[in-house]
Design a protein around this motif. Structure first.
Motif, PDB file in Angstrom:
ATOM      1  N   ASN A  80       0.799  -1.215   0.000  1.00  0.00           N
ATOM      2  CA  ASN A  80       0.000   0.000   0.000  1.00  0.00           C
ATOM      3  C   ASN A  80       0.838   1.274   0.000  1.00  0.00           C
ATOM      4  O   ASN A  80       0.587   2.178  -0.789  1.00  0.00           O
ATOM      5  CB  ASN A  80      -0.938  -0.025   1.207  1.00  0.00           C
ATOM      6  N   GLU A  81       1.830   1.407   0.860  1.00  0.00           N
ATOM      7  CA  GLU A  81       2.633   2.630   0.949  1.00  0.00           C
ATOM      8  C   GLU A  81       3.394   2.875  -0.357  1.00  0.00           C
ATOM      9  O   GLU A  81       3.406   3.983  -0.889  1.00  0.00           O
ATOM     10  CB  GLU A  81       3.610   2.532   2.124  1.00  0.00           C
ATOM     11  N   THR A  82       4.027   1.853  -0.881  1.00  0.00           N
ATOM     12  CA  THR A  82       4.774   1.979  -2.124  1.00  0.00           C
ATOM     13  C   THR A  82       3.840   2.311  -3.280  1.00  0.00           C
ATOM     14  O   THR A  82       4.136   3.184  -4.106  1.00  0.00           O
ATOM     15  CB  THR A  82       5.546   0.682  -2.420  1.00  0.00           C
ATOM     16  N   TYR A  83       2.700   1.649  -3.335  1.00  0.00           N
ATOM     17  CA  TYR A  83       1.726   1.891  -4.390  1.00  0.00           C
ATOM     18  C   TYR A  83       1.270   3.354  -4.391  1.00  0.00           C
ATOM     19  O   TYR A  83       1.291   4.022  -5.414  1.00  0.00           O
ATOM     20  CB  TYR A  83       0.525   0.963  -4.214  1.00  0.00           C
ATOM     21  N   LYS A  84       0.883   3.864  -3.214  1.00  0.00           N
ATOM     22  CA  LYS A  84       0.408   5.247  -3.126  1.00  0.00           C
ATOM     23  C   LYS A  84       1.491   6.238  -3.547  1.00  0.00           C
ATOM     24  O   LYS A  84       1.230   7.185  -4.282  1.00  0.00           O
ATOM     25  CB  LYS A  84      -0.058   5.563  -1.702  1.00  0.00           C
ATOM     26  N   TYR A  85       2.717   6.013  -3.083  1.00  0.00           N
ATOM     27  CA  TYR A  85       3.797   6.933  -3.436  1.00  0.00           C
ATOM     28  C   TYR A  85       4.108   6.862  -4.931  1.00  0.00           C
ATOM     29  O   TYR A  85       4.340   7.891  -5.570  1.00  0.00           O
ATOM     30  CB  TYR A  85       5.066   6.655  -2.620  1.00  0.00           C
ATOM     31  N   ALA A  86       4.095   5.667  -5.506  1.00  0.00           N
ATOM     32  CA  ALA A  86       4.365   5.509  -6.943  1.00  0.00           C
ATOM     33  C   ALA A  86       3.328   6.264  -7.772  1.00  0.00           C
ATOM     34  O   ALA A  86       3.674   6.937  -8.748  1.00  0.00           O
ATOM     35  CB  ALA A  86       4.379   4.034  -7.327  1.00  0.00           C
ATOM     36  N   ILE A  87       2.061   6.184  -7.377  1.00  0.00           N
ATOM     37  CA  ILE A  87       1.005   6.890  -8.103  1.00  0.00           C
ATOM     38  C   ILE A  87       1.219   8.401  -8.000  1.00  0.00           C
ATOM     39  O   ILE A  87       1.152   9.118  -9.002  1.00  0.00           O
ATOM     40  CB  ILE A  87      -0.390   6.498  -7.563  1.00  0.00           C
ATOM     41  N   GLU A  88       1.502   8.899  -6.804  1.00  0.00           N
ATOM     42  CA  GLU A  88       1.722  10.338  -6.628  1.00  0.00           C
ATOM     43  C   GLU A  88       2.966  10.806  -7.386  1.00  0.00           C
ATOM     44  O   GLU A  88       2.962  11.869  -8.010  1.00  0.00           O
ATOM     45  CB  GLU A  88       1.832  10.691  -5.139  1.00  0.00           C
ATOM     46  N   TRP A  89       4.036  10.007  -7.342  1.00  0.00           N
ATOM     47  CA  TRP A  89       5.269  10.350  -8.045  1.00  0.00           C
ATOM     48  C   TRP A  89       5.009  10.427  -9.539  1.00  0.00           C
ATOM     49  O   TRP A  89       5.438  11.362 -10.224  1.00  0.00           O
ATOM     50  CB  TRP A  89       6.341   9.305  -7.730  1.00  0.00           C
ATOM     51  N   LEU A  90       4.276   9.436 -10.066  1.00  0.00           N
ATOM     52  CA  LEU A  90       3.973   9.392 -11.491  1.00  0.00           C
ATOM     53  C   LEU A  90       3.062  10.551 -11.899  1.00  0.00           C
ATOM     54  O   LEU A  90       3.263  11.163 -12.953  1.00  0.00           O
ATOM     55  CB  LEU A  90       3.328   8.052 -11.847  1.00  0.00           C
ATOM     56  N   LYS A  91       2.061  10.891 -11.069  1.00  0.00           N
ATOM     57  CA  LYS A  91       1.195  12.037 -11.364  1.00  0.00           C
ATOM     58  C   LYS A  91       2.016  13.321 -11.424  1.00  0.00           C
ATOM     59  O   LYS A  91       1.818  14.156 -12.308  1.00  0.00           O
ATOM     60  CB  LYS A  91       0.107  12.178 -10.299  1.00  0.00           C
ATOM     61  N   GLN A  92       2.937  13.473 -10.485  1.00  0.00           N
ATOM     62  CA  GLN A  92       3.788  14.654 -10.456  1.00  0.00           C
ATOM     63  C   GLN A  92       4.645  14.722 -11.725  1.00  0.00           C
ATOM     64  O   GLN A  92       4.770  15.779 -12.351  1.00  0.00           O
ATOM     65  CB  GLN A  92       4.673  14.629  -9.210  1.00  0.00           C
ATOM     66  N   LEU A  93       5.206  13.592 -12.139  1.00  0.00           N
ATOM     67  CA  LEU A  93       6.015  13.556 -13.362  1.00  0.00           C
ATOM     68  C   LEU A  93       5.161  13.886 -14.577  1.00  0.00           C
ATOM     69  O   LEU A  93       5.569  14.673 -15.434  1.00  0.00           O
ATOM     70  CB  LEU A  93       6.685  12.186 -13.530  1.00  0.00           C
ATOM     71  N   ARG A  94       3.964  13.313 -14.670  1.00  0.00           N
ATOM     72  CA  ARG A  94       3.085  13.565 -15.818  1.00  0.00           C
ATOM     73  C   ARG A  94       2.692  15.031 -15.894  1.00  0.00           C
ATOM     74  O   ARG A  94       2.591  15.602 -16.981  1.00  0.00           O
ATOM     75  CB  ARG A  94       1.830  12.686 -15.754  1.00  0.00           C
ATOM     76  N   THR A  95       2.467  15.662 -14.747  1.00  0.00           N
ATOM     77  CA  THR A  95       2.137  17.088 -14.728  1.00  0.00           C
ATOM     78  C   THR A  95       3.306  17.908 -15.266  1.00  0.00           C
ATOM     79  O   THR A  95       3.115  18.805 -16.095  1.00  0.00           O
ATOM     80  CB  THR A  95       1.772  17.536 -13.295  1.00  0.00           C
ATOM     81  N   ILE A  96       4.514  17.588 -14.822  1.00  0.00           N
ATOM     82  CA  ILE A  96       5.714  18.292 -15.290  1.00  0.00           C
ATOM     83  C   ILE A  96       5.881  18.122 -16.790  1.00  0.00           C
ATOM     84  O   ILE A  96       6.153  19.078 -17.513  1.00  0.00           O
ATOM     85  CB  ILE A  96       6.959  17.794 -14.523  1.00  0.00           C
ATOM     86  N   VAL A  97       5.681  16.909 -17.290  1.00  0.00           N
ATOM     87  CA  VAL A  97       5.812  16.633 -18.725  1.00  0.00           C
ATOM     88  C   VAL A  97       4.767  17.424 -19.512  1.00  0.00           C
ATOM     89  O   VAL A  97       5.083  18.042 -20.529  1.00  0.00           O
ATOM     90  CB  VAL A  97       5.681  15.109 -18.989  1.00  0.00           C
ATOM     91  N   ALA A  98       3.519  17.441 -19.020  1.00  0.00           N
ATOM     92  CA  ALA A  98       2.445  18.150 -19.726  1.00  0.00           C
ATOM     93  C   ALA A  98       2.678  19.658 -19.723  1.00  0.00           C
ATOM     94  O   ALA A  98       2.550  20.313 -20.765  1.00  0.00           O
ATOM     95  CB  ALA A  98       1.096  17.814 -19.091  1.00  0.00           C
ATOM     96  N   VAL A  99       3.019  20.220 -18.572  1.00  0.00           N
ATOM     97  CA  VAL A  99       3.232  21.664 -18.461  1.00  0.00           C
ATOM     98  C   VAL A  99       4.375  22.119 -19.364  1.00  0.00           C
ATOM     99  O   VAL A  99       4.301  23.163 -20.003  1.00  0.00           O
ATOM    100  CB  VAL A  99       3.503  22.065 -16.986  1.00  0.00           C
ATOM    101  N   ASN A 100       5.434  21.309 -19.434  1.00  0.00           N
ATOM    102  CA  ASN A 100       6.603  21.664 -20.246  1.00  0.00           C
ATOM    103  C   ASN A 100       6.506  21.158 -21.678  1.00  0.00           C
ATOM    104  O   ASN A 100       7.460  21.297 -22.449  1.00  0.00           O
ATOM    105  CB  ASN A 100       7.874  21.136 -19.578  1.00  0.00           C
ATOM    106  N   LYS A 101       5.382  20.517 -22.018  1.00  0.00           N
ATOM    107  CA  LYS A 101       5.142  19.992 -23.368  1.00  0.00           C
ATOM    108  C   LYS A 101       6.304  19.131 -23.861  1.00  0.00           C
ATOM    109  O   LYS A 101       6.804  19.291 -24.973  1.00  0.00           O
ATOM    110  CB  LYS A 101       4.848  21.124 -24.342  1.00  0.00           C
ATOM    111  N   MET A 102       6.726  18.209 -22.997  1.00  0.00           N
ATOM    112  CA  MET A 102       7.827  17.313 -23.332  1.00  0.00           C
ATOM    113  C   MET A 102       7.294  15.973 -23.836  1.00  0.00           C
ATOM    114  O   MET A 102       6.139  15.624 -23.606  1.00  0.00           O
ATOM    115  CB  MET A 102       8.721  17.097 -22.100  1.00  0.00           C
TER     116      MET A 102
END
Length: 171
Positions: A80-102
């Motif tokens: 559970n802890e690893t799963y939740k952190y992985a989802i949040e980490w991935l969401k944060q990365l996807r936001t950065i990629v989208a905002v920077n149009k990478m």
């Protein structure tokens, strides 16, 4: 024929991944066709491996890299802890990629023996592997075979660190 003895024994099993360009025809006969091409080079017998997970989708479906990745992680059964952190980490990365149009590509997602969720991306000659366990994300950047001069490791959790890491991959 006598078997050769090595100081460091050869590998017993190798796992490989094949990536096909989108739109190319593929069906369940492809592995047999591949084996026919290499059978004279490979002296062992083909072995059947049990399928761990598969996904079939039919019809028109909206493309959602985040949803597909989340589903794959959930199927892997991460704690559970690893799963939740992985989802949040991935969401944060996807936001950065989208905002920077990478560039974005779906990662290869695995679960290690230690219950780490492992993401791998390839872009050109570069490879990025991220290991998530608990609330920690560690990475290995690879751009060649020289482990002293063409690989680097570290941790990445802040937006600045994620942005720098992804910009390295896509540069």
């Amino acid at each position: 024929m006598t078997r050769r003895q090595y100081c460091n024994p050869p590998i017993e099993e190798a796992v490989c991944e094949f990536r096909f360009a989108p739109g190319q025809a593929w069906n369940f006969t492809v592995p047999d066709l591949f084996y026919e091409k290499v059978r004279n080079l490979y002296t062992g017998e083909p072995q059947q491996q049990n399928l761990i997970a598969t996904e079939f989708r039919f019809g028109q479906m909206p493309y959602s890299p985040t949803h597909k990745t989340h589903t794959r992680i959930a199927e892997l059964g991460a704690d559970n802890e690893t799963y939740k952190y992985a989802i949040e980490w991935l969401k944060q990365l996807r936001t950065i990629v989208a905002v920077n149009k990478m560039w974005w590509g779906e990662p290869l997602v695995n679960l290690s023996f230690d219950s780490e969720i492992v993401f791998e991306w390839w872009h050109g000659t570069k490879k990025l592997t991220v290991y998530i366990l608990g609330n920690t994300a560690e990475y290995i950047k690879v751009w060649g075979t020289d482990i002293d001069n063409e690989m680097e490791d570290g941790t990445s959790s802040s937006p600045g660190e994620l942005t720098a890491l992804w910009k390295w991959l896509v540069s």
